[in-house]
Design an enzyme around this catalytic site. Sequence first.
Site, PDB file in Angstrom:
ATOM      1  N   GLU A 116      13.954  31.614  -6.260  1.00  0.00           N
ATOM      2  CA  GLU A 116      14.528  32.632  -5.368  1.00  0.00           C
ATOM      3  C   GLU A 116      14.111  32.321  -3.948  1.00  0.00           C
ATOM      4  O   GLU A 116      13.367  31.364  -3.693  1.00  0.00           O
ATOM      5  CB  GLU A 116      14.082  34.028  -5.805  1.00  0.00           C
ATOM      6  CG  GLU A 116      14.713  34.459  -7.119  1.00  0.00           C
ATOM      7  CD  GLU A 116      14.251  35.812  -7.596  1.00  0.00           C
ATOM      8  OE1 GLU A 116      14.151  36.724  -6.767  1.00  0.00           O
ATOM      9  OE2 GLU A 116      13.976  35.947  -8.792  1.00  0.00           O
ATOM     10  N   HIS A 230      16.341  44.911   0.140  1.00  0.00           N
ATOM     11  CA  HIS A 230      16.955  43.779  -0.561  1.00  0.00           C
ATOM     12  C   HIS A 230      18.311  43.510   0.074  1.00  0.00           C
ATOM     13  O   HIS A 230      19.087  44.447   0.309  1.00  0.00           O
ATOM     14  CB  HIS A 230      17.118  44.093  -2.051  1.00  0.00           C
ATOM     15  CG  HIS A 230      17.346  42.874  -2.876  1.00  0.00           C
ATOM     16  ND1 HIS A 230      18.529  42.180  -2.841  1.00  0.00           N
ATOM     17  CD2 HIS A 230      16.550  42.205  -3.729  1.00  0.00           C
ATOM     18  CE1 HIS A 230      18.444  41.135  -3.665  1.00  0.00           C
ATOM     19  NE2 HIS A 230      17.246  41.132  -4.208  1.00  0.00           N
ATOM     20  N   ARG A 290      13.437  37.245   2.758  1.00  0.00           N
ATOM     21  CA  ARG A 290      14.301  38.383   2.462  1.00  0.00           C
ATOM     22  C   ARG A 290      14.612  39.250   3.684  1.00  0.00           C
ATOM     23  O   ARG A 290      15.720  39.746   3.843  1.00  0.00           O
ATOM     24  CB  ARG A 290      13.615  39.216   1.378  1.00  0.00           C
ATOM     25  CG  ARG A 290      14.502  40.083   0.620  1.00  0.00           C
ATOM     26  CD  ARG A 290      13.749  40.685  -0.530  1.00  0.00           C
ATOM     27  NE  ARG A 290      13.862  39.889  -1.729  1.00  0.00           N
ATOM     28  CZ  ARG A 290      13.327  40.231  -2.887  1.00  0.00           C
ATOM     29  NH1 ARG A 290      12.616  41.319  -2.972  1.00  0.00           N
ATOM     30  NH2 ARG A 290      13.471  39.461  -3.946  1.00  0.00           N
ATOM     31  N   HIS A 345      14.119  48.529  -1.201  1.00  0.00           N
ATOM     32  CA  HIS A 345      13.817  47.868  -2.468  1.00  0.00           C
ATOM     33  C   HIS A 345      12.344  47.957  -2.853  1.00  0.00           C
ATOM     34  O   HIS A 345      12.021  48.236  -4.005  1.00  0.00           O
ATOM     35  CB  HIS A 345      14.230  46.392  -2.325  1.00  0.00           C
ATOM     36  CG  HIS A 345      14.069  45.572  -3.553  1.00  0.00           C
ATOM     37  ND1 HIS A 345      14.647  45.908  -4.763  1.00  0.00           N
ATOM     38  CD2 HIS A 345      13.395  44.405  -3.773  1.00  0.00           C
ATOM     39  CE1 HIS A 345      14.345  44.971  -5.665  1.00  0.00           C
ATOM     40  NE2 HIS A 345      13.565  44.070  -5.096  1.00  0.00           N
ATOM     41  N   ARG A 380       7.117  40.692   1.193  1.00  0.00           N
ATOM     42  CA  ARG A 380       6.799  40.202  -0.147  1.00  0.00           C
ATOM     43  C   ARG A 380       7.693  39.024  -0.555  1.00  0.00           C
ATOM     44  O   ARG A 380       8.908  39.056  -0.339  1.00  0.00           O
ATOM     45  CB  ARG A 380       6.997  41.344  -1.150  1.00  0.00           C
ATOM     46  CG  ARG A 380       6.717  40.971  -2.582  1.00  0.00           C
ATOM     47  CD  ARG A 380       6.862  42.175  -3.485  1.00  0.00           C
ATOM     48  NE  ARG A 380       8.224  42.645  -3.558  1.00  0.00           N
ATOM     49  CZ  ARG A 380       9.127  42.203  -4.428  1.00  0.00           C
ATOM     50  NH1 ARG A 380       8.817  41.270  -5.315  1.00  0.00           N
ATOM     51  NH2 ARG A 380      10.347  42.684  -4.417  1.00  0.00           N
TER      52      ARG A 380
HETATM   53  C1  SIN Z   1      15.802  39.987  -7.320  1.00  0.00           C
HETATM   54  O1  SIN Z   1      16.057  39.702  -8.481  1.00  0.00           O
HETATM   55  O2  SIN Z   1      16.479  39.606  -6.375  1.00  0.00           O
HETATM   56  C2  SIN Z   1      14.627  40.872  -7.032  1.00  0.00           C
HETATM   57  C3  SIN Z   1      13.401  40.146  -7.279  1.00  0.00           C
HETATM   58  C4  SIN Z   1      12.276  40.793  -6.547  1.00  0.00           C
HETATM   59  O3  SIN Z   1      12.456  41.814  -5.909  1.00  0.00           O
HETATM   60  O4  SIN Z   1      11.178  40.250  -6.583  1.00  0.00           O
END
Ligand code: SIN
Length: 518
Positions: A116, A230, A290, A345, A380
Amino acid sequence: MSENTTDVLVVGSGIAGLASALAAAREGAEVTVATKATRPEGSSSWWAQGGIAIARDDPEQFKADIVEASSGTADHEAVDVLVDGANDAVRDVLLETLDVEFDEAEGDDEFDFGREAAHSSDRILHVDASTGKHIHVPFLNYLDDHEHVEIRDDTAALELVRHEGRVYGAILESDGEFEPYYAGATILATGGIGDLYPRTTNPDGSTGDGIAMAALAGAEVTDMEYIQFHPTVCVAGEARSASKRSGDAAERDSPFLVSEAVRGEGAVLRNGDGERFMPDYHADAELAPRDVVARAVKTERDETGEVTLDVSPLDFEGEFPDLVDKCEDHGVDWEDGIPVAPAEHFLCGGIDVDDRGQSSLDRLYAVGECSRTGVHGANRLASTSLLEGLVWGLRAGEDAAGNDVETIEAPELLERDPELPENFAREKFHRLRRVMDEYIGLERDPDDLTRAMSVLRRLKGEVDAYTRTRTSRSLYELRSASVTSLLIARQAAENDRSVGCHHLVEDEQDPAESTADD
Ligand code: SIN
């Protein structure tokens, strides 16, 4: 042990609360888990999509990624605790105790590790894009059968029982009845603050209860301004959902998360003109940190009307069947791109704790999203929240076991009144969310933060006046929300350094004065 006492009282039933219950029970403690949730979906952990990152064979790089994502603000010692404990905690609890079946790889790797944003390698264990429920449900079942653990659902903690810097338990409410519940140690694991914003990925009831209770008891609470949004939450036909607990029948949107893992597999963001824009904002494009992606999505939505996630570069159906189902349930034609927007989020700050989850009050611990371990700093890294909950939960539960239970006089609560007038709660939540959304969102103006403080202070005063006359769960949730939002506003106003999730902008105009203040 008498009916209203337990060795360890855990408040909340996400992965952090369950891990602390497990660890305390392994030490031989009698554990009570009190949770507002009535179904597994009532906990944020259930909703986690992306997965749980582990150190694999390169812990130093994982640590560096966490620190980098936080713009250098993460606490290095806390990051060491997290990463050095990751592989063992995951193997012990998730693989060997709960038998979680993470997606497996076809080649040499045992698992199909995902990636990610802001991760420099593939290190995320996942089950499709619904990892949370595949951990949470077996965990609940396991503890349900445990001889030393009692899970009391539909049970809220209203207030901590405390005296001179020490916590003796909490006042619990169930079915409209409330009573003091005494414990050798109390562990708060109450999750996030999604109910403070109009659009969130959190389940209903995320009103910051643990943070408010701890703050009112005198515990230190820090980094509250670092609220993560998010970037990709599906907003197609944003249904107006009922949020009855919060007394708000027509205000919270019910969007659904589209995991960052989808961008990890190659999906790209396009604006209303069909143009891919992320390369203009950051060298890592869609996999930038993010906060950067969330702000870019907001800007492009404001300027071009919409942003969509183009999943055509990947085998979306093959890789993310759960998300395909979700799109279909919400009537989203994903082949045309998924319309997305940022949503609240995760709170990076919270109740200040040490490396074993101990707060600044004796016998009070905090774990998971309501705690501030220092791991996340101002922002985070993706897929570290389940891990933080697991690692700190185990450490706190082990530490909390073994204290004697003592009883003291509990605070008197007023006569119960389950019928908090709908209009009162609706109006207060409505005002609170407008202030949070307009003044303390992705971008903050110092003058707006000052305004937010004064509106929220007034609002808290009105709620407090009500709390002095009656007791009900929904009133306490409203009180938690008002205490928590004021803490956020105050700490945001006090921080003049623009970093991570706390992004300050110049005071260009004053569009909100005539709206949020009303
Ligand atoms: C996501 O799946 O995008 C969220 C993962 C996260 O918030 O750590």
